[in-house]
Design a protein around this motif. Structure first.
Motif, mmCIF file in Angstrom:
data_model
loop_
_atom_site.group_PDB
_atom_site.id
_atom_site.type_symbol
_atom_site.label_atom_id
_atom_site.label_comp_id
_atom_site.label_asym_id
_atom_site.label_seq_id
_atom_site.Cartn_x
_atom_site.Cartn_y
_atom_site.Cartn_z
ATOM 1 N N ARG A 89 0.840 -1.208 0.000
ATOM 2 C CA ARG A 89 0.000 0.000 0.000
ATOM 3 C C ARG A 89 0.874 1.258 0.000
ATOM 4 O O ARG A 89 0.600 2.236 -0.705
ATOM 5 C CB ARG A 89 -0.921 -0.017 1.221
ATOM 6 N N ARG A 90 1.940 1.240 0.787
ATOM 7 C CA ARG A 90 2.814 2.408 0.871
ATOM 8 C C ARG A 90 3.579 2.631 -0.434
ATOM 9 O O ARG A 90 3.755 3.771 -0.869
ATOM 10 C CB ARG A 90 3.789 2.242 2.035
ATOM 11 N N ALA A 91 4.013 1.542 -1.070
ATOM 12 C CA ALA A 91 4.704 1.677 -2.361
ATOM 13 C C ALA A 91 3.755 2.237 -3.413
ATOM 14 O O ALA A 91 4.150 3.084 -4.231
ATOM 15 C CB ALA A 91 5.271 0.334 -2.799
ATOM 16 N N CYS A 92 2.506 1.791 -3.403
ATOM 17 C CA CYS A 92 1.519 2.306 -4.350
ATOM 18 C C CYS A 92 1.276 3.789 -4.122
ATOM 19 O O CYS A 92 1.196 4.575 -5.084
ATOM 20 C CB CYS A 92 0.210 1.528 -4.228
ATOM 21 N N PHE A 93 1.156 4.194 -2.874
ATOM 22 C CA PHE A 93 0.945 5.615 -2.578
ATOM 23 C C PHE A 93 2.119 6.444 -3.082
ATOM 24 O O PHE A 93 1.935 7.507 -3.701
ATOM 25 C CB PHE A 93 0.774 5.815 -1.073
ATOM 26 N N ALA A 94 3.340 5.975 -2.843
ATOM 27 C CA ALA A 94 4.524 6.714 -3.283
ATOM 28 C C ALA A 94 4.564 6.826 -4.804
ATOM 29 O O ALA A 94 4.900 7.879 -5.356
ATOM 30 C CB ALA A 94 5.788 6.025 -2.767
ATOM 31 N N ALA A 95 4.210 5.737 -5.502
ATOM 32 C CA ALA A 95 4.205 5.769 -6.970
ATOM 33 C C ALA A 95 3.136 6.718 -7.488
ATOM 34 O O ALA A 95 3.376 7.474 -8.444
ATOM 35 C CB ALA A 95 3.979 4.362 -7.513
ATOM 36 N N SER A 96 1.949 6.702 -6.887
ATOM 37 C CA SER A 96 0.883 7.610 -7.314
ATOM 38 C C SER A 96 1.263 9.063 -7.062
ATOM 39 O O SER A 96 0.974 9.950 -7.880
ATOM 40 C CB SER A 96 -0.420 7.271 -6.584
ATOM 41 N N ARG A 97 1.894 9.305 -5.949
ATOM 42 C CA ARG A 97 2.326 10.670 -5.636
ATOM 43 C C ARG A 97 3.283 11.185 -6.710
ATOM 44 O O ARG A 97 3.186 12.346 -7.133
ATOM 45 C CB ARG A 97 2.994 10.685 -4.255
ATOM 46 N N LEU A 98 4.185 10.343 -7.181
ATOM 47 C CA LEU A 98 5.130 10.758 -8.215
ATOM 48 C C LEU A 98 4.437 10.912 -9.571
ATOM 49 O O LEU A 98 4.744 11.847 -10.330
ATOM 50 C CB LEU A 98 6.280 9.757 -8.303
ATOM 51 N N PHE A 99 3.518 10.018 -9.899
ATOM 52 C CA PHE A 99 2.724 10.200 -11.113
ATOM 53 C C PHE A 99 2.113 11.601 -11.126
ATOM 54 O O PHE A 99 2.212 12.336 -12.126
ATOM 55 C CB PHE A 99 1.581 9.175 -11.164
ATOM 56 N N LEU A 100 1.451 11.951 -10.037
ATOM 57 C CA LEU A 100 0.744 13.228 -9.982
ATOM 58 C C LEU A 100 1.703 14.410 -9.951
ATOM 59 O O LEU A 100 1.395 15.475 -10.500
ATOM 60 C CB LEU A 100 -0.180 13.256 -8.761
ATOM 61 N N ALA A 101 2.861 14.234 -9.326
ATOM 62 C CA ALA A 101 3.849 15.313 -9.313
ATOM 63 C C ALA A 101 4.326 15.622 -10.731
ATOM 64 O O ALA A 101 4.561 16.791 -11.077
ATOM 65 C CB ALA A 101 5.029 14.934 -8.422
ATOM 66 N N HIS A 102 4.468 14.598 -11.566
ATOM 67 C CA HIS A 102 4.835 14.831 -12.963
ATOM 68 C C HIS A 102 3.766 15.644 -13.694
ATOM 69 O O HIS A 102 4.072 16.383 -14.639
ATOM 70 C CB HIS A 102 5.035 13.501 -13.694
ATOM 71 N N LEU A 103 2.509 15.510 -13.254
ATOM 72 C CA LEU A 103 1.388 16.148 -13.948
ATOM 73 C C LEU A 103 0.865 17.384 -13.242
ATOM 74 O O LEU A 103 -0.172 17.933 -13.641
ATOM 75 C CB LEU A 103 0.242 15.140 -14.093
ATOM 76 N N ALA A 104 1.552 17.854 -12.216
ATOM 77 C CA ALA A 104 1.037 18.923 -11.364
ATOM 78 C C ALA A 104 0.628 20.156 -12.146
ATOM 79 O O ALA A 104 -0.347 20.842 -11.795
ATOM 80 C CB ALA A 104 2.064 19.283 -10.300
ATOM 81 N N ASP A 105 1.329 20.469 -13.227
ATOM 82 C CA ASP A 105 1.024 21.677 -14.011
ATOM 83 C C ASP A 105 -0.197 21.504 -14.896
ATOM 84 O O ASP A 105 -0.713 22.493 -15.440
ATOM 85 C CB ASP A 105 2.227 22.054 -14.883
ATOM 86 N N ASP A 106 -0.670 20.260 -15.063
ATOM 87 C CA ASP A 106 -1.773 19.986 -15.994
ATOM 88 C C ASP A 106 -3.107 19.732 -15.306
ATOM 89 O O ASP A 106 -4.123 19.572 -15.986
ATOM 90 C CB ASP A 106 -1.423 18.756 -16.843
ATOM 91 N N LEU A 107 -3.117 19.678 -13.979
ATOM 92 C CA LEU A 107 -4.316 19.235 -13.263
ATOM 93 C C LEU A 107 -4.938 20.356 -12.434
ATOM 94 O O LEU A 107 -5.315 20.161 -11.283
ATOM 95 C CB LEU A 107 -3.970 18.039 -12.365
ATOM 96 N N THR A 108 -5.079 21.523 -13.032
ATOM 97 C CA THR A 108 -5.631 22.662 -12.296
ATOM 98 C C THR A 108 -7.149 22.588 -12.156
ATOM 99 O O THR A 108 -7.718 23.198 -11.264
ATOM 100 C CB THR A 108 -5.246 23.979 -12.992
ATOM 101 N N ASP A 109 -7.821 21.856 -13.033
ATOM 102 C CA ASP A 109 -9.284 21.735 -12.957
ATOM 103 C C ASP A 109 -9.682 20.338 -13.422
ATOM 104 O O ASP A 109 -10.286 20.154 -14.473
ATOM 105 C CB ASP A 109 -9.957 22.803 -13.816
ATOM 106 N N ALA A 110 -9.340 19.344 -12.605
ATOM 107 C CA ALA A 110 -9.560 17.948 -12.966
ATOM 108 C C ALA A 110 -10.273 17.220 -11.838
ATOM 109 O O ALA A 110 -10.357 17.710 -10.700
ATOM 110 C CB ALA A 110 -8.233 17.258 -13.269
#
Length: 279
Positions: free
Chosen positions: A40-61
């Protein structure tokens, strides 16, 4: 998209298709005995990095959470940790049948209260049929212009199917896969680094060969998410998988347990054959 976030890297392998490489994804895809809280913790860390890569694109998602395995991605909590506001829609799907690179999917429940033209979906992708069914259901209620699909393990076949659906529906599609765009096994479940159609870095292909030889062992097993959502089921499915590959004595499957009741594994029976005689 941010190509580098700390030690996490993104490389493009096709139109709209990108491979993400980082340590949490390596743990998820190479440590088959990663079960329970560590998973569960590894999945959370991977998801956090996925979203960090997309942080500039998710202003209204908004998230489209596909029940139940989408829960393993923990996108709402991961978004909060990188200061992204990500309201949640819910959809429940049922896999009715699996045949090679296709599957029949029914949508049994939907709650689309957080209507946004941009969706984020976290799901492990085999044929791609589940994601397409969920998106199609959402489009009956809300306008959809942009999709970000995040997958710890996804097939190239599934990526093509989803991209083609999005192209027909005029949806801009961005897919982020963990470590590889996998070839899909003949059983419709296996996502292996050693499959001839898998697109991945040589270092990952060789790492898989050191673990399993030339056997096409699935990187995430036959029921992703069960590692932390149903650990006993995961151990039993992994035992059947190890037996199928002749790996019952392998240390990589030391966590596996012989099934007591095959009935509770019926949803994955297409992966190992149906019926299966108890051993």
């Amino acid at each position: 998209m941010r190509p580098d976030v700390g030690e996490s890297r993104v490389r493009t392998v096709g139109p709209g298709l990108h491979i993400v490489e980082n340590e949490p994804l390596e743990r998820i895809l190479f440590e088959r005995g990663l079960i329970g809280l560590p998973h569960r913790r590894a999945c959370f860390a991977a998801s956090r990095l996925f979203l960090a890569h997309l942080a500039d694109d998710l202003t209204d998602a908004a998230e489209l959470l596909i029940l139940s395995k989408g829960l393993a991605y923990q996108l709402a909590a991961a978004a909060d940790s990188v200061e992204i506001d990500l309201p949640t829609n819910l959809v429940a799907t049922t896999r009715v049948d699996v045949v090679a690179d296709d599957a029949k999917i029914d949508v049994s429940y939907a709650r689309f209260d957080a209507g946004k033209p941009c969706l984020v979906v976290g799901d492990t992708v085999a044929s791609g049929a589940t994601v397409v069914a969920a998106l199609d259901a959402y489009r009956q209620v809300h306008r959809l212009e942009r999709l970000f699909l995040l997958s710890y393990a996804g097939s190239a076949v599934g990526a093509r199917r989803i991209a083609e659906f999005c192209a027909r529906s005029r949806i801009e599609c961005t897919i982020l896969y963990g470590l590889a765009a996998f070839g899909l096994g003949a059983n419709g479940f296996d996502l292996s680094f050693t499959h001839p159609d898998t697109v991945t870095a040589d270092v990952y292909r060789e790492r898989a060969r050191r673990l399993y030889g030339d056997r096409q062992v699935s990187s995430v097993g036959w029921d992703f998410g069960s590692q932390s959502m149903a650990p006993d089921k995961y151990r039993e499915l992994s035992w059947l998988e190890a037996r199928a590959h002749g790996l019952l004595d392998s240390p990589e499957f030391s966590f596996a347990r012989e099934p007591r009741d095959l009935a509770r594994l019926a949803r994955e029976s297409a992966a190992f054959g149906d019926p299966v005689d108890p051993c």
